[in-house]
Design a protein around this motif. Structure first.
Motif, PDB file in Angstrom:
ATOM      1  N   THR A  91       9.384  56.251  56.100  1.00 19.47           N
ATOM      2  CA  THR A  91      10.792  56.110  56.523  1.00 19.47           C
ATOM      3  C   THR A  91      11.340  57.461  56.956  1.00 19.47           C
ATOM      4  O   THR A  91      10.972  58.510  56.404  1.00 19.47           O
ATOM      5  N   ARG A  92      12.240  57.395  57.922  1.00 20.21           N
ATOM      6  CA  ARG A  92      12.957  58.577  58.395  1.00 20.21           C
ATOM      7  C   ARG A  92      14.424  58.189  58.575  1.00 20.21           C
ATOM      8  O   ARG A  92      14.730  57.144  59.167  1.00 20.21           O
ATOM      9  N   ASP A  93      15.328  59.009  58.056  1.00 15.96           N
ATOM     10  CA  ASP A  93      16.762  58.741  58.158  1.00 15.96           C
ATOM     11  C   ASP A  93      17.304  59.298  59.466  1.00 15.96           C
ATOM     12  O   ASP A  93      16.992  60.436  59.852  1.00 15.96           O
ATOM     13  N   VAL A  94      18.110  58.469  60.162  1.00 14.14           N
ATOM     14  CA  VAL A  94      18.718  58.877  61.428  1.00 14.14           C
ATOM     15  C   VAL A  94      20.164  58.392  61.445  1.00 14.14           C
ATOM     16  O   VAL A  94      20.537  57.464  60.736  1.00 14.14           O
ATOM     17  N   PHE A  95      20.994  59.052  62.266  1.00 11.10           N
ATOM     18  CA  PHE A  95      22.351  58.594  62.501  1.00 11.10           C
ATOM     19  C   PHE A  95      22.339  57.519  63.589  1.00 11.10           C
ATOM     20  O   PHE A  95      21.594  57.614  64.570  1.00 11.10           O
ATOM     21  N   ASP A  96      23.187  56.509  63.433  1.00  6.21           N
ATOM     22  CA  ASP A  96      23.304  55.464  64.447  1.00  6.21           C
ATOM     23  C   ASP A  96      24.721  54.898  64.399  1.00  6.21           C
ATOM     24  O   ASP A  96      25.243  54.577  63.323  1.00  6.21           O
ATOM     25  N   ASP A  97      25.359  54.801  65.597  1.00  7.03           N
ATOM     26  CA  ASP A  97      26.736  54.341  65.666  1.00  7.03           C
ATOM     27  C   ASP A  97      26.873  52.832  65.544  1.00  7.03           C
ATOM     28  O   ASP A  97      27.970  52.325  65.269  1.00  7.03           O
ATOM     29  N   ASP A  98      25.783  52.084  65.767  1.00  7.36           N
ATOM     30  CA  ASP A  98      25.881  50.629  65.817  1.00  7.36           C
ATOM     31  C   ASP A  98      25.300  49.930  64.596  1.00  7.36           C
ATOM     32  O   ASP A  98      25.816  48.894  64.172  1.00  7.36           O
TER      33      ASP A  98
END
Length: 732
Positions: free
Chosen positions: A497-504
């Motif tokens: 797993t990798r954490d990312v920012f996402d607006d949706d």
């Protein structure tokens, strides 16, 4: 007939040179500002508007407001005033023509030109909307194009002034571009200008307005109850993005339109960037070579629907690259011409056949001994004739290659090489000197074969059913991490797993994977799951205390959007200072979040009450109640009309002041007491003149016609009376 204003000097400053245009509200002249020695556009209002004092006051306020709007794509307002019956506006002079002239000359414009022309108009309106201005009369006549290519929009504030001043409240403008809310008498805002822009863009793309009628009320009715169709109904091939843009701007409900010019400008430039050159350079039918029959003005075409092609051979194509669109009886037919057609040879022509071994062509070597060339196909075999079958050579009868042709020196060198080869062969034993164990060799071969079989079986299992087998990545988007890992595990994959920012995608859910969904990969390859951390948040900067321009720059630097700007009076903050923001400073928000601002309009102007004639205490109380301060002058004055102790005068006499401003009051001492001398026995004319010089009013009673003109009696006489009293003279 010559215009009476041409050749005159307006307000001792503007020399009128010629008439440029005449409209429903005014006439525009080319004039020279003699003070600054520059050309200006002098807009002189029609007499019925210039005679309305309320309208002139409103126009003055609107002109001052419009003069504060400075933008490269907005015509500047330079001056406003009255010269007797002439009421005028002075504006920047743009030498060139209007957008209406361009449409009348060229008709429908290519999308590239239409978008390039409307871009500065939208930018100018966006700046006006951000400053709180609404145009209310956007139309091609108000878009000016200078000879050097500059594009500006004019007449800011004039339509609003006319609307406010007219008794009926009806907007003076062009009905073809009026928004539904203006037709219905509802309040207008920036979205009303957006509607007019959409109508104008429709006309630029198609060469005609969307609504037509014999009388203006019919056009107004269609604005309220109709729907603007897609421009592609009149210009086939127009990009769908342009249809959507026009219909977005011309939505009947203002809530479904762009909020202002800046919002529209972003979408407009996005469309210009993403359209292809072919879509931008599309020539309308009226401008294309071999143009089709134009559509009637009352014809409403449906959205683009293409029927199935008719049976039979395709229609013949014209010149390479020529596309033609026609309207026949209301039905549109599109014929697309391919610039480089490709021909496909049918299966029955020249098929390729794989010949059996016995039918392969023999090499062009000499035949072996005892075999003639009769079995070899001669070079002159006719096309299509059957090729003879050649038998393969026997095992002991190979066909040697032709001997090479060598020179003498090369032949001697080859003979030496042959001798050395024969010597090496003679030195090599024909059989090994050490015989091996045949049984041991057999066991070794068995081991080798078993290992090879095991390796082959293992490789088959690894690449067929094991970790090396290929499998498709399942869909994991919008799943929880546990669900996504289970799906990948069931498919034979291991994941990280990798954490990312996402607006949706909400926080904690999977955004996607790498490799992506549907990719065919080996199961031993790891799969990365991108887990959403939610939208990336940024703290809002502190905007309060700075100017509005500084706040805009701060929002741009923080990649935030400017929300609604509200103005309110403030006694401490100068005009243009940001008082507050929403959301507040330091709040973590998404990039692009609109921030609402409250901007100071400066101290509130308070009307000065008129207290002349009131008693001193009452006057002071009235001024204090109005939020102002009263200052009583130390010296009192005589007044014939104002009684003693009352306010004789005030400064300022009227107008407005800011809160806490000072009003100076002068108190009356009442009328001056004057001694009345006796003029009995004097001539009546001399007595009357002397009494009037002393400040009295004189009343003359003639007895027997006043034949002698001598004062016989006087009342009062030899006593002090207030200045301005009436002295009665009896004359005989």
């Amino acid at each position: 007939m010559s215009d009476p204003l041409v050749g005159t000097l307006v307000d001792n400053r503007y020399a009128v040179r010629s008439k440029l245009a005449r409209g429903g509200m005014s006439t525009v002249y080319l004039a020279v500002d003699q003070r600054l020695e520059r050309d200006v556009a002098l807009k002189v209002l029609h007499p019925h508007l210039a005679a309305d004092d309320n309208f002139l006051g409103r126009l003055g306020r609107e002109a001052k407001a419009a003069a504060r709007l400075s933008h490269p794509h907005v015509v500047g307002v330079l001056d406003q005033g009255n010269d007797g019956p002439t009421a005028y506006l002075v504006m920047e002079y743009i030498k060139g023509h209007t957008l209406r002239d361009l449409i009348n000359e060229k008709g429908a414009l290519p999308p590239r030109l239409a978008l390039a022309l409307i871009d500065p108009v939208v930018e100018g309106l966006g700046a006006a909307h951000a400053a709180g201005f609404i145009h209310r009369d956007v139309k091609p006549e108000n878009v000016l194009i200078s000879d050097d290519g500059r594009i500006k929009i004019g007449d800011f504030g004039l339509a609003r002034a006319v609307t406010t001043a007219t008794s009926t409240g009806a907007l003076i403008g062009t009905v073809a571009y009026l928004s539904p809310e203006l037709v219905l008498g509802r309040p207008a805002d920036a979205r009303s200008d957006i509607y007019s822009l959409g109508i104008m863009l429709y006309e630029m793309l198609t060469g005609r307005q969307p609504f037509d009628g014999e009388v203006p009320i019919q056009v107004a009715y269609q604005h309220v109850h109709g729907t603007v169709g897609p421009p592609s109904a009149l210009v086939p091939g127009l990009a769908a993005e342009l249809d959507e843009l026009v219909q977005w701007c011309t939505a009947s409900d203002p809530e479904n339109r762009p909020v202002d010019g800046n919002a529209l400008l972003q979408e407009l430039r996005h469309i210009r960037t993403n359209l292809t050159d072919a879509e931008l350079d599309l020539r309308p039918p009226a401008a294309a070579a071999g143009a089709a029959v134009p559509v009637r003005g009352d014809q409403q075409l449906p959205p683009r629907r293409y029927p199935s092609p008719p049976p039979g051979p395709p229609p013949s194509r014209g010149p390479a690259g020529a596309d033609k669109t026609e309207f026949i009886d209301g039905t549109r037919t599109d014929t697309v011409h391919v610039q480089h057609p490709t021909e496909v040879i049918g299966r029955t022509n020249n098929p390729t056949t794989v010949m059996p071994y016995g039918q392969r062509a023999a090499p062009a070597y000499p035949p072996p001994p005892g075999q003639s060339r009769s079995n070899v196909q001669p070079s002159g075999l006719a096309p299509g004739a059957a090729r003879p079958t050649l038998s393969p050579p026997d095992e002991d009868q190979a066909w040697p290659p032709p001997p090479p042709v060598l020179g003498k020196r090369a032949q001697r060198k080859a003979d030496k090489e042959d001798e050395r080869a024969r010597a090496r062969a003679a030195a090599t034993p024909a059989r090994t000197l050490r015989e091996g164990n045949p049984r041991r060799r057999g066991v070794l071969w068995v081991i080798i074969l078993v290992v090879a079989a095991l390796l082959a079986t293992g490789a088959g299992w690894f690449f067929g059913m094991g970790p090396g087998a290929a499998a498709s990545i399942p869909s994991v988007a919008n799943k929880t991490v546990a669900q996504a890992q289970q799906l990948l595990s069931d498919a034979g994959f291991r994941s990280v797993t990798r954490d990312v920012f996402d607006d949706d995608v909400p926080s904690g859910l999977v955004v996607g994977s790498e490799p992506a969904e549907g990719a065919e990969v080996r199961k031993f390859q790891p799969v990365s799951l991108f887990v959403s951390k939610g939208p990336q948040l940024f703290p809002l900067p502190e905007l309060a205390g700075g100017t509005l321009e500084e706040a805009k720059n701060g929002l741009n630097a923080a990649e935030m959007a400017l929300g609604p700007v509200t103005e309110q009076f403030n006694e401490q903050a100068p005009a243009g200072t940001v008082l507050s923001q929403d959301p507040s400073a330091g709040t973590d928000v998404r990039r692009g979040t609109p921030v609402s601002l409250v901007v100071s309009k400066g101290p509130e102007p308070l009307p000065v009450p008129v207290v002349v004639g009131q008693e001193q205490d009452d006057a002071v109380d009235a001024i204090t109640a109005a939020g102002l301060q009263a200052d009583v002058a130390g010296e009192q004055v005589f007044s014939r009309d104002i009684p003693k102790g009352a306010v004789s005068s005030q400064a300022p006499a009227d107008g407005t002041l800011t809160r806490g401003g000072t009003v100076t009051l002068t108190i009356s001492k009442g009328p001056r007491m004057v001694e009345v001398p006796s003029y009995i026995g004097k001539q009546a004319k001399d007595a009357e003149q002397a009494l009037r010089q002393l400040g009295f009013d004189v009343k003359v009673n003639n007895i027997l016609g006043g034949f002698f003109g001598t004062v016989r009696d006087q009342d009062p006489v030899n006593t002090e009376v207030p200045e301005g009293s009436v002295i009665t003279l009896t004359v005989v």
